[in-house]
Design a protein around this motif. Structure first.
Motif, PDB file in Angstrom:
ATOM      1  N   ARG A 270       2.282  -1.437  -5.099  1.00 48.75           N
ATOM      2  CA  ARG A 270       3.084  -0.401  -5.741  1.00 48.75           C
ATOM      3  C   ARG A 270       4.558  -0.773  -5.714  1.00 48.75           C
ATOM      4  O   ARG A 270       5.100  -1.179  -4.687  1.00 48.75           O
ATOM      5  CB  ARG A 270       2.873   0.932  -5.025  1.00 48.75           C
ATOM      6  CG  ARG A 270       3.532   2.098  -5.703  1.00 48.75           C
ATOM      7  CD  ARG A 270       3.100   3.381  -5.057  1.00 48.75           C
ATOM      8  NE  ARG A 270       3.864   3.597  -3.848  1.00 48.75           N
ATOM      9  CZ  ARG A 270       4.245   4.790  -3.406  1.00 48.75           C
ATOM     10  NH1 ARG A 270       3.900   5.871  -4.063  1.00 48.75           N
ATOM     11  NH2 ARG A 270       4.925   4.901  -2.306  1.00 48.75           N
TER      12      ARG A 270
ATOM     13  N   THR B 113       1.709   0.970 -10.137  1.00 42.76           N
ATOM     14  CA  THR B 113       0.800   0.321  -9.188  1.00 42.76           C
ATOM     15  C   THR B 113      -0.116  -0.605  -9.974  1.00 42.76           C
ATOM     16  O   THR B 113      -0.704  -0.210 -10.976  1.00 42.76           O
ATOM     17  CB  THR B 113      -0.047   1.351  -8.428  1.00 42.76           C
ATOM     18  OG1 THR B 113       0.809   2.281  -7.773  1.00 42.76           O
ATOM     19  CG2 THR B 113      -0.934   0.671  -7.401  1.00 42.76           C
TER      20      THR B 113
ATOM     21  N   GLN C 293      -0.997   0.894  -2.074  1.00 41.04           N
ATOM     22  CA  GLN C 293      -1.639   2.149  -2.453  1.00 41.04           C
ATOM     23  C   GLN C 293      -3.151   1.970  -2.423  1.00 41.04           C
ATOM     24  O   GLN C 293      -3.690   1.068  -3.062  1.00 41.04           O
ATOM     25  CB  GLN C 293      -1.202   2.586  -3.852  1.00 41.04           C
ATOM     26  CG  GLN C 293      -1.731   3.947  -4.250  1.00 41.04           C
ATOM     27  CD  GLN C 293      -1.197   4.371  -5.602  1.00 41.04           C
ATOM     28  OE1 GLN C 293      -1.739   3.965  -6.619  1.00 41.04           O
ATOM     29  NE2 GLN C 293      -0.120   5.148  -5.593  1.00 41.04           N
TER      30      GLN C 293
END
Length: 181
Positions: free
Chosen positions: A148, A153, A112
């Protein structure tokens, strides 16, 4: 059948047909708006953070709720709010409050990338001296990356607008844990 009776019956039938058609259109409109609302809320996730730090004469409390809208499996955009209270006994008390806009990009499911623009109002009151109190706005632009797994995350972000003369954050580089449900 007389003409007045015929007119009355035809007006009644026309009124019934009109009401039936309007009711049908309204029902379809409600069905459509209900589906579009549920589609919208199905793509919204809520999350945020809660931070508590206590020590000898030291208190740090932080509340940061946020929400994101998932456009698809790759892109999300959201808003966040923040309130932080910090007090060092016999030294200072500080209140920070504001908001942020966050953009998330997931090139693959496990990675992410993020961009976050944060605007905070900072109030610092030094004990024993009102003349040294400070009130200012602090803007941060964070670029981040994280690993993630599901709704969590873990990563790090870097404030490219870090200003050491305004000591909101002690370092431009900071780790994060982001959770959305």
């Amino acid at each position: 059948m007389r003409k007045s009776s015929f007119m009355r019956i035809s007006k009644s039938i026309s009124l019934i047909i009109f009401l039936f058609v309007c009711n049908n259109l309204q029902a379809q409109n409600q069905s459509y708006s209900t589906n579009s609302k549920s589609d919208f809320w199905r793509n919204v996730q809520f999350g945020g953070g809660l931070g508590l730090g206590f020590g000898s004469g030291y208190t740090d409390i932080s509340i940061t709720p946020s929400a994101i809208y998932n456009f698809d499996q790759y892109f999300s955009l959201g808003l966040g709010a923040q309130y932080t209270y910090i007090k060092q006994k016999n030294n200072y008390a500080s209140n920070l409050y504001g908001g942020s806009i966050i953009g998330l990009f997931n090139p693959i499911n496990e990675i992410q990338l993020s961009v976050e623009l944060e605007e905070l109002r900072v109030n610092i009151n030094l004990d024993g001296s009102n003349s040294n109190s400070q009130d200012f706005w602090n803007t941060g632009l964070f670029l981040g990356a994280g690993y993630r797994s599901g709704n969590v995350t873990i990563g790090a972000r870097y404030n490219v607008l870090q200003d050491d003369s305004k000591n909101v954050y002690s370092d431009a580089f900071m780790p994060f844990v982001r959770v959305y449900f």
